[in-house]
Write a protein that holds these residues in place. Structure first.
Motif, short mmCIF file in Angstrom:
data_model
loop_
_atom_site.label_atom_id
_atom_site.label_comp_id
_atom_site.label_asym_id
_atom_site.label_seq_id
_atom_site.Cartn_x
_atom_site.Cartn_y
_atom_site.Cartn_z
N UNK A 13 -23.64 2.71 -13.13
CA UNK A 13 -23.86 3.14 -14.51
C UNK A 13 -24.00 1.93 -15.44
N UNK A 14 -23.15 0.93 -15.24
CA UNK A 14 -23.22 -0.27 -16.08
C UNK A 14 -24.56 -0.98 -15.90
N UNK A 15 -25.10 -0.94 -14.68
CA UNK A 15 -26.38 -1.60 -14.42
C UNK A 15 -27.52 -0.94 -15.18
N UNK A 16 -27.36 0.34 -15.53
CA UNK A 16 -28.40 1.05 -16.29
C UNK A 16 -28.26 0.84 -17.79
N UNK A 17 -27.17 0.19 -18.21
CA UNK A 17 -26.94 -0.04 -19.63
C UNK A 17 -26.21 1.08 -20.33
N UNK A 18 -25.77 2.09 -19.58
CA UNK A 18 -25.02 3.20 -20.16
C UNK A 18 -23.52 2.91 -20.12
N UNK A 19 -22.75 3.80 -20.72
CA UNK A 19 -21.29 3.62 -20.78
C UNK A 19 -20.62 4.64 -19.87
N UNK A 20 -19.98 4.19 -18.78
CA UNK A 20 -19.24 5.11 -17.92
C UNK A 20 -17.88 5.46 -18.52
N UNK A 21 -17.45 6.69 -18.32
CA UNK A 21 -16.14 7.15 -18.78
C UNK A 21 -15.38 7.68 -17.58
#
Length: 396
Positions: A13-21
């Motif tokens: 998820x971090x590699x896509x630039x999004x924020x994981x929760x």
């Protein structure tokens, strides 16, 4: 998801630039996951615990600064924004006041790491266990990457975590501040659950007391257990018990058993505490060890019965301990002694054949993922390869 799957999911998820929760109960390893992820990627880790923040704190305290504005416009002397005016050839110089916010020390840590050329993992924990106003401030930082004039640098990756809420259909007793639907939709939700086998893997590497690891291998349900009308046991509880047990062992003459029992009760509740102390004092059969497999000229016949009497979890722990020792020995074996390495592999294959098929396949996969020296020898060992495919075929 278990710990490993959650870790890999966060990385993706971090590699896509999004924020994981990450959503998981207290004490199951969310912070440990953030630390491991930062270490794997050689990132600087900055942790903000929302539960400890007060309103306005993360945004910084306001201060007043003066600045001078040059313009041709006439200035109303009664204006609240103008302290004084001075005329010059270009126009009117106006001194004005502005609000500037101090930078929170955690945000300063980010700036210092960026200045050193590092990428930063900003881990914001307990995002739903803080005041609503604090949550809104954190959301601004997470979703807009800005708060009160401070902008997060591009090399900052954000990971958030929270405890589960009864809003989502389960009976949890955490006091939480739920997000609205729009905020929820800005995260990639990853639900994390404890897994005793993966905890054992972690515990061996983290130096957790062997007796504590054996206790969980014998009673895996106790790793994360809700005790009615008593404290709940979590993976974090056993980290603390391990530290206490180490001191207790070394100071039994001065620390009464009752004192140690009370400390354990304060971590996992009365019932599990009594079972642990009894377990630590009892003469439980030891785990199958490296010397049991490799010390003689052949595999002892008695091992077959010992394997049958053991639980899957204790067998798994035995295998992990044995593989760690074998990996160390093989790494020290000279390259000109292939016969010795292959004889060790033959013995290992003979031992694993005594294991339940599903457990044996899992351990063989662990060898591929975690033990490079053993795996290098294993793929050259006909018995190991044949045993893997025979076992895999029997489950299909």
């Amino acid at each position: 998801m278990n710990y490993t799957d959650t870790l890999k999911s966060v990385d993706l998820v971090l590699a896509t630039g999004e924020v994981p929760l990450i959503i998981g109960e207290s004490g199951i390893g969310k912070t440990a996951l953030a630390k491991e992820l930062a270490q794997q990627n050689q990132w600087s880790l900055v942790i903000i615990n929302g539960n400890l923040l007060k309103e306005g704190e993360i945004g910084g305290l306001p201060t007043i600064e003066s600045y001078v504005f040059s313009g041709p416009e006439a200035v109303n002397p009664l204006s609240a924004t103008a302290a004084k005016t001075v005329g010059n050839e270009q126009g009117i110089l106006q001194e004005k006041k502005s609000t500037v916010y101090a930078v929170h020390h955690k945000l300063r840590e980010i700036d210092e790491a960026i200045a050193r050329g590092q990428t930063v993992l900003l881990f914001i924990d307990e995002i739903n266990r803080c005041e609503h106003t604090v949550q809104q401030e954190l959301m601004n930082l997470i979703l807009n990457r800005e708060i009160n004039g401070y902008t997060l640098p591009e090399r900052v990756k954000i990971l958030a975590a929270m405890n589960p809420s009864s809003k989502y259909g389960s009976d949890f007793d955490y006091q939480v501040v739920d997000m609205d639907a729009a905020q929820e939709n800005r995260f990639v939700w990853l639900f994390m659950e404890p897994d005793h086998k993966q905890w054992i893997d972690w515990a061996i590497g983290a130096g957790i007391e062997p007796k504590v690891i054996e206790f969980i291998s014998t009673f895996p349900d106790y790793l994360h257990k809700i005790n009615e009308d008593d404290l709940r046991a979590t993976p974090r509880s056993y980290e603390r018990i391990s530290s206490s047990y180490k001191i207790y062992k070394e100071n039994k003459d001065s620390i009464p058993r009752s004192v140690f029992l009370n400390v354990v009760k304060g971590n996992v509740g009365r019932v599990i505490a009594e079972e642990f102390v009894n377990f630590a004092e009892a003469d439980y059969s030891p785990l199958i060890a490296y010397d049991d497999i490799f010390s003689g000229t052949s595999l002892p016949e008695s091992l077959r019965d010992r394997v049958k009497e053991e639980s899957h979890t204790r067998l798994y722990l035995s295998a992990r301990n044995i593989l760690q020792t074998l990996e160390s020995h093989l790494s020290k074996t000279p390259n000109n002694a292939p016969d010795h390495a292959q004889s060790s592999m033959d013995r290992l294959v003979a031992f694993l054949k005594l294991y339940p098929v599903d457990l044996k396949i899992g351990i063989m996969k662990d060898i591929r993922n975690s033990y490079p020296e053993i795996y290098r020898q294993a793929i050259e060992n006909e018995g190991f390869v044949d045993s893997y495919f025979e076992s895999y075929g029997s489950l299909r």
